[in-house]
Design a protein around this motif. Structure first.
Motif, PDB file in Angstrom:
ATOM      1  N   PRO A   1       0.803  -1.228   0.000  1.00 25.92           N
ATOM      2  CA  PRO A   1       0.000   0.000   0.000  1.00 25.92           C
ATOM      3  C   PRO A   1       0.832   1.272   0.000  1.00 25.92           C
ATOM      4  O   PRO A   1       0.357   2.326  -0.438  1.00 25.92           O
ATOM      5  CB  PRO A   1      -0.821  -0.123   1.287  1.00 25.92           C
ATOM      6  N   ARG A   2       2.073   1.182   0.470  1.00 27.87           N
ATOM      7  CA  ARG A   2       2.905   2.389   0.475  1.00 27.87           C
ATOM      8  C   ARG A   2       3.196   2.854  -0.939  1.00 27.87           C
ATOM      9  O   ARG A   2       3.386   4.047  -1.185  1.00 27.87           O
ATOM     10  CB  ARG A   2       4.205   2.103   1.235  1.00 27.87           C
ATOM     11  N   ARG A   3       3.250   1.931  -1.866  1.00 22.17           N
ATOM     12  CA  ARG A   3       3.459   2.328  -3.261  1.00 22.17           C
ATOM     13  C   ARG A   3       2.233   3.077  -3.801  1.00 22.17           C
ATOM     14  O   ARG A   3       2.379   3.993  -4.621  1.00 22.17           O
ATOM     15  CB  ARG A   3       3.792   1.112  -4.113  1.00 22.17           C
TER      16      ARG A   3
ATOM     17  N   ARG B   1       1.126  10.700  -4.150  1.00 18.94           N
ATOM     18  CA  ARG B   1       1.920  11.882  -3.818  1.00 18.94           C
ATOM     19  C   ARG B   1       2.677  12.391  -5.051  1.00 18.94           C
ATOM     20  O   ARG B   1       2.802  13.603  -5.263  1.00 18.94           O
ATOM     21  CB  ARG B   1       2.902  11.558  -2.692  1.00 18.94           C
ATOM     22  N   ALA B   2       3.165  11.462  -5.865  1.00 20.02           N
ATOM     23  CA  ALA B   2       3.868  11.868  -7.084  1.00 20.02           C
ATOM     24  C   ALA B   2       2.922  12.588  -8.037  1.00 20.02           C
ATOM     25  O   ALA B   2       3.293  13.606  -8.636  1.00 20.02           O
ATOM     26  CB  ALA B   2       4.482  10.644  -7.764  1.00 20.02           C
ATOM     27  N   VAL B   3       1.705  12.076  -8.176  1.00 20.69           N
ATOM     28  CA  VAL B   3       0.723  12.731  -9.045  1.00 20.69           C
ATOM     29  C   VAL B   3       0.381  14.110  -8.501  1.00 20.69           C
ATOM     30  O   VAL B   3       0.327  15.096  -9.244  1.00 20.69           O
ATOM     31  CB  VAL B   3      -0.543  11.863  -9.186  1.00 20.69           C
ATOM     32  N   ARG B   4       0.134  14.183  -7.200  1.00 23.31           N
ATOM     33  CA  ARG B   4      -0.219  15.479  -6.612  1.00 23.31           C
ATOM     34  C   ARG B   4       0.886  16.512  -6.846  1.00 23.31           C
ATOM     35  O   ARG B   4       0.601  17.694  -7.053  1.00 23.31           O
ATOM     36  CB  ARG B   4      -0.497  15.336  -5.112  1.00 23.31           C
ATOM     37  N   GLY B   5       2.115  16.071  -6.845  1.00 23.18           N
ATOM     38  CA  GLY B   5       3.213  16.994  -7.064  1.00 23.18           C
ATOM     39  C   GLY B   5       3.219  17.623  -8.444  1.00 23.18           C
ATOM     40  O   GLY B   5       3.884  18.642  -8.659  1.00 23.18           O
TER      41      GLY B   5
ATOM     42  N   ALA C   1      -6.032   4.549 -12.320  1.00 21.50           N
ATOM     43  CA  ALA C   1      -4.947   3.679 -12.788  1.00 21.50           C
ATOM     44  C   ALA C   1      -3.586   4.089 -12.239  1.00 21.50           C
ATOM     45  O   ALA C   1      -2.801   3.243 -11.781  1.00 21.50           O
ATOM     46  CB  ALA C   1      -4.928   3.671 -14.321  1.00 21.50           C
ATOM     47  N   ALA C   2      -3.285   5.378 -12.267  1.00 19.77           N
ATOM     48  CA  ALA C   2      -1.941   5.826 -11.866  1.00 19.77           C
ATOM     49  C   ALA C   2      -1.651   5.548 -10.398  1.00 19.77           C
ATOM     50  O   ALA C   2      -0.494   5.347 -10.025  1.00 19.77           O
ATOM     51  CB  ALA C   2      -1.774   7.313 -12.167  1.00 19.77           C
ATOM     52  N   MET C   3      -2.673   5.533  -9.544  1.00 16.17           N
ATOM     53  CA  MET C   3      -2.388   5.316  -8.129  1.00 16.17           C
ATOM     54  C   MET C   3      -1.910   3.886  -7.872  1.00 16.17           C
ATOM     55  O   MET C   3      -1.240   3.621  -6.878  1.00 16.17           O
ATOM     56  CB  MET C   3      -3.592   5.668  -7.249  1.00 16.17           C
TER      57      MET C   3
ATOM     58  N   VAL D   1       6.118  11.357 -14.092  1.00 14.08           N
ATOM     59  CA  VAL D   1       6.669  11.042 -12.773  1.00 14.08           C
ATOM     60  C   VAL D   1       6.786   9.523 -12.668  1.00 14.08           C
ATOM     61  O   VAL D   1       6.060   8.790 -13.337  1.00 14.08           O
ATOM     62  CB  VAL D   1       5.764  11.580 -11.634  1.00 14.08           C
ATOM     63  N   PRO D   2       7.721   9.025 -11.845  1.00 15.56           N
ATOM     64  CA  PRO D   2       7.831   7.568 -11.679  1.00 15.56           C
ATOM     65  C   PRO D   2       6.575   7.020 -11.005  1.00 15.56           C
ATOM     66  O   PRO D   2       6.104   7.561 -10.007  1.00 15.56           O
ATOM     67  CB  PRO D   2       9.062   7.401 -10.781  1.00 15.56           C
ATOM     68  N   LEU D   3       6.032   5.947 -11.557  1.00 13.91           N
ATOM     69  CA  LEU D   3       4.902   5.241 -10.964  1.00 13.91           C
ATOM     70  C   LEU D   3       5.330   3.810 -10.684  1.00 13.91           C
ATOM     71  O   LEU D   3       5.917   3.151 -11.542  1.00 13.91           O
ATOM     72  CB  LEU D   3       3.695   5.255 -11.908  1.00 13.91           C
ATOM     73  N   LYS D   4       5.045   3.340  -9.477  1.00 12.35           N
ATOM     74  CA  LYS D   4       5.496   2.017  -9.053  1.00 12.35           C
ATOM     75  C   LYS D   4       4.302   1.073  -8.945  1.00 12.35           C
ATOM     76  O   LYS D   4       3.339   1.379  -8.237  1.00 12.35           O
ATOM     77  CB  LYS D   4       6.180   2.106  -7.688  1.00 12.35           C
ATOM     78  N   PRO D   5       4.347  -0.084  -9.607  1.00 17.22           N
ATOM     79  CA  PRO D   5       3.269  -1.049  -9.414  1.00 17.22           C
ATOM     80  C   PRO D   5       3.212  -1.494  -7.962  1.00 17.22           C
ATOM     81  O   PRO D   5       4.245  -1.736  -7.331  1.00 17.22           O
ATOM     82  CB  PRO D   5       3.633  -2.196 -10.350  1.00 17.22           C
TER      83      PRO D   5
END
Length: 392
Positions: free
Chosen positions: A11-13, A19-23, A223-225, A237-241
């Protein structure tokens, strides 16, 4: 875990992705986290909590029962139900403090026929406009004009006005731009009607990340989350599965050239080969379209051969392996990995189609400090037990 087949979820990912999207968003834009379909297969309550920790302002689900489950699980964030519910379900939705999608005047007529007043309460709604997806929503100015008197009632709170793009993940942006222009026209019409709207929103994950100017008052991030992004594009931004999928070999055998494997003799050995069987099948959500897809065993690529059955599948192994060896269907072993983008291309679908298909038969293991040493999806591989292969 009685069967050594499991989805591992961090869940931390999910929080990190949000947070990356919000940035990337303009200041003041709110973030709605989409946790429908059991959090895209990651667990709805867990995804909702990860979104809360990342500072999400709203949640979104597809159906009333999904929203009720979140409320029963203690979730207190505002929740938008993206699919219109029946007017006879409004009392239940209001009791749980849920926000509803409305699309036309006929829905309000039926609501008022059943409940002329809402007993001093206010019904919070978001109005959905169809600007070109062709799914749900009002389409014309005449339909909007018919909605206005119902929306202007003192017991109706118009919290939002929104649409959804059909082609936000495609390189060609012509159709998206046409939809955006149409939505701008409808927003102007809405403002001129005197209806007070708090949040205008049109951008899902791909649109929000590609076109910050479309963020408006709020974006909807689904999807991005979970780490997904259109395969043909590169996220800004980097997105982590957040999910990986694992099983173990339950049997290993040596087969001779020309021997058949699986139902309908769907695979014939091309040479003398090692074949492994893993206890995961289409009843777990690993559909027969995954025939021929790669997996990882001992840090090397193997391939699914023969028809995937309800409870098991067979692999052409890269080397002699042993029962108990870990099989990674999504994720990493050593220097190799099987990605969602690769699997989505294999089935000509989307990454979220894969995770939402995973069924409740699969155990879910949630990563935390205690579990990381045992189940970290970046580990080389996990071998709970080993036995010698069988030569047939």
């Amino acid at each position: 875990m009685l069967r050594e087949t499991w989805a591992e979820i961090d869940p931390r990912r999910i929080s990190d992705n949000l947070r990356a999207v919000r940035g990337t968003l303009p200041a003041g834009v709110k973030l709605m986290a989409v946790v429908k379909a059991n959090g895209y297969g990651h667990g709805d309550l867990e995804a909702a909590e990860a979104a809360r920790q990342a500072g999400a302002d709203y949640l979104a689900v597809a159906f009333l029962e999904e929203a009720l489950r979140l409320r029963a699980g203690g979730v207190r964030l505002p929740i938008l139900i993206l699919t219109p519910i029946r007017p006879d379900q409004v009392d239940l939705a209001m009791e749980r403090d849920l926000t509803l999608t409305v699309t036309g005047a006929d829905w309000f007529r039926e609501l008022r026929r059943r409940s002329p007043t809402l007993a001093g309460r206010k019904l919070r709604v978001h109005v959905k406009a169809d600007t070109g997806l062709g799914r749900i929503g009002f389409r014309t100015e005449a339909e909007w004009d018919a909605l206005v008197p119902w929306l202007a009632a003192p017991d109706i709170d118009v919290d939002g006005f929104y649409t959804h793009f059909a082609t936000a993940g495609q390189a060609d942006t012509d159709y998206l731009e046409r939809q955006a222009r149409r939505f701008a026209e409808l927003m102007t019409r809405c403002k001129e009607s005197g209806i007070a709207v708090r949040h205008y929103h049109c951008a899902g994950s791909a649109a929000a990340l590609r076109f910050p100017g479309l963020a408006l008052d709020m974006v909807r991030i689904g999807a991005a989350m979970y780490g997904f992004y259109p395969a043909r594009l590169t996220p800004p931004v980097p997105l982590k599965p957040a999910l990986s999928l694992h099983s173990t070999l339950m049997q290993v055998k040596r087969v001779r050239q020309g021997e058949y494997i699986g139902y309908d003799n769907a695979y014939r050995a091309e040479s003398d080969e090692w074949i492994g069987t893993a206890p995961i099948g289409y009843a777990d959500g690993w559909s027969q379209r995954m025939q021929g897809a790669p997996v990882l065993v001992r840090g090397q690529r193997a391939v699914i051969v023969g028809r995937i059955s309800m409870d098991q599948l067979m692999l052409r192994l890269p080397c002699p392996c042993a029962p108990g060896d870990r099989v990674t269907l999504i994720g990493r072993q050593g220097g190799e990995r099987v990605t969602f983008a690769e699997l989505a291309a294999h089935i000509d679908g989307a990454a979220q189609e894969i995770t939402t298909a995973l069924t409740d038969r699969l155990a879910k293991v949630y990563a935390n400090a205690k579990k990381e040493a045992e189940y970290a999806w970046d580990n080389a591989y996990y071998q709970p037990r080993r036995r010698e292969p069988t030569v047939i």
